[in-house]
Write a protein that holds these residues in place. Structure first.
Motif, PDB file in Angstrom:
ATOM      1  N   SER A 222      31.224 -20.789  34.635  1.00  9.62           N
ATOM      2  CA  SER A 222      30.207 -20.007  35.349  1.00  9.62           C
ATOM      3  C   SER A 222      30.553 -19.871  36.825  1.00  9.62           C
ATOM      4  O   SER A 222      30.138 -18.910  37.484  1.00  9.62           O
ATOM      5  CB  SER A 222      28.829 -20.658  35.186  1.00  9.62           C
TER       6      SER A 222
ATOM      7  N   THR B 106      26.497 -12.543  29.454  1.00 11.02           N
ATOM      8  CA  THR B 106      25.989 -13.902  29.302  1.00 11.02           C
ATOM      9  C   THR B 106      26.300 -14.547  27.958  1.00 11.02           C
ATOM     10  O   THR B 106      26.537 -15.755  27.887  1.00 11.02           O
ATOM     11  CB  THR B 106      24.459 -13.919  29.506  1.00 11.02           C
TER      12      THR B 106
ATOM     13  N   LYS C  82      28.779 -23.619  29.513  1.00 10.35           N
ATOM     14  CA  LYS C  82      29.603 -23.146  30.628  1.00 10.35           C
ATOM     15  C   LYS C  82      30.909 -23.916  30.764  1.00 10.35           C
ATOM     16  O   LYS C  82      31.763 -23.561  31.571  1.00 10.35           O
ATOM     17  CB  LYS C  82      28.816 -23.252  31.934  1.00 10.35           C
TER      18      LYS C  82
END
Length: 452
Positions: free
Chosen positions: A411, A330, A392
């Motif tokens: 993403s 992440t 993202k």
């Protein structure tokens, strides 16, 4: 006074002094900043290691290192060729800020991570590839020992063996004080011409193109176009990667032998994505068919600002500090963060006034958060195309006036195959404004040496 009492008192005093001395020694040991061993491959693709998903690679040491530490899947370099990538990590600045090409002129007085660590009391060393300025003598950039070692004399053990041996010697000589060492190899840079002793480790490999992502298929086509054999070329490339793994194992073994494992940060990564197969007008350059570095599912490679060129493997181990057997999928980190992060860990408070990177030590140690600064890429060429990543989103500005901007939601589309710029004009506008403002800060002209 009673002699027996005096004797007892002396023993008590001696015992107290011993306790104080041991406590002071323990405190001194606890205050010692960690050693740092940084092993950098050249042109190694994101997907070239077993732990990063290569279907055929043998990288047991690096796979084990990942199990003993944390493996990042969203780690970025600062440039898509050798010098810009190294410039960013050494200075904490995006390389496009330098008006003079650092490979030719150095860093123009900018402070480096090695200078800052040297001031902190570290012994500093650099072994292998240099490519960060014209002066590679001892003392440059605060590096005590510089040995720009090329290919190993005994190639049967792999082309990086000699430079790893020199780094091991440096570690042994400086085991009693904190040290920082760059171990910058040459594999898997062109040409990949692996000795039989290493390539034969993969003699049973037969390439099934379906084992690789769609982004790899053009390389296979180019290999065949210039007369290569996919099986033989893949064995050559895998043998070069395997020798990296063997040499990393030698470093880790020495750290264990010297009792340095617990207080040593070990990092392994690559300077950018894999090199392309080289197609020449009059046929291929020799060994070009062996350039089968794999960027996994990501588009592009060396020379390109797509994910395949900018996203790299990054493995870090620091026992009891960095979480073991963790895959961080992440957090977004970059080598532009290298300088401020290591300074934070080493207890260095006075940093350069201008830094593009941020301290991500909390992320290295297991935290989760959004990075606070955007990531930018641009070559040191007036008018070259810039790119930005925020959250993202990744935006590439047009190459020419008639071209369109490219916007990707990483993403959902890490392969950058679906340009969603028209569907998200507000994102293009916002990121484009930030990107253009950054470009406006850069030099109007760039200088390189006349003779390269």
């Amino acid at each position: 006074m009673n002699k027996q009492f005096l004797s007892f008192t002396s023993i008590v005093l001696l015992a107290l002094l011993l306790v104080i001395s041991l406590s002071a020694g323990t405190q001194a040991a606890n205050d010692r900043p960690p050693n740092i061993v940084f092993m950098f491959a050249d042109d190694l693709g994101y997907g070239d290691l077993g732990c990063y998903g290569h279907p055929y690679a043998k990288t047991p040491v690096l796979d084990q290192l990942a199990e003993e530490g944390t493996r990042f899947t969203q780690f970025y370099v600062t440039g898509v060729t050798c010098n810009p990538s190294r410039t960013g990590l050494m200075t904490g600045l995006f390389p496009a800020r330098f008006p003079k090409y650092a490979a030719d002129f150095g860093f123009g007085g900018r402070l480096t991570i090695t200078e800052l660590l040297k001031e902190r009391g570290y012994r500093t060393g650099h072994f292998g590839k240099w490519h960060i300025g014209p002066d590679d003598s001892d003392g440059t950039y605060g590096i005590d020992t510089v040995k720009t070692i090329g290919k190993s004399r005994d190639r049967s053990a792999g082309r990086d063996t000699d430079l790893y041996s020199a780094a091991i010697e440096f570690i042994r000589e400086n085991k009693n004080e904190p040290f920082y060492v760059n171990v910058w190899g040459h594999a898997t840079h062109f040409p990949v011409n692996t000795p039989a002793e290493l390539a034969d480790q993969f003699k049973d490999v037969t390439v099934d193109r379906k084992d690789f992502s769609p982004t790899m298929q053009h390389k296979f086509d180019e290999c065949l176009k210039i007369g290569g054999n996919l099986d033989e070329s893949m064995r050559q490339y895998l043998g070069d990667v395997y020798q990296i793994d063997l040499n990393v194992g030698r470093i880790l073994k020495v750290l264990d032998e010297l009792g340095l494992r617990e207080n040593t940060i070990v990092v392994f990564s690559s300077d950018h994505g894999p090199a392309p197969v080289i197609l020449g007008k009059k046929g291929a350059r020799e060994f070009s068919n062996n350039m089968l570095g794999y960027a996994g599912k990501f588009r592009g490679g060396k020379h390109e600002q797509y994910e395949g060129g900018t996203r790299v493997p990054f493995i870090i181990r620091w026992p009891d500090k960095v979480k073991a057997d963790r895959v961080d999928t992440t957090n977004v980190c970059s080598f532009v963060d290298w300088l401020p992060t290591l300074c934070s860990i080493a207890g260095i408070e006075e940093l350069p006034s201008q830094l593009d990177g941020e301290d991500v030590s909390d992320i290295w140690l297991g935290g989760d958060r959004q990075r606070t600064k955007p990531l930018f890429w641009k070559s040191s060429s007036t008018g070259s195309t810039p790119a930005i990543r925020v959250g993202k989103w990744k935006l590439h500005l047009p190459r020419k006036q008639r071209d369109r901007p490219e916007l990707y939601d990483l993403s959902l589309d890490p392969s950058e195959g679906n340009n969603v710029a028209e569907a998200h004009p507000e994102v293009v506008g916002r990121l484009g404004k930030s990107l253009q403002a950054w470009v406006a800060e850069l030099p109007a002209n760039y200088e390189k040496a006349k003779e390269r």
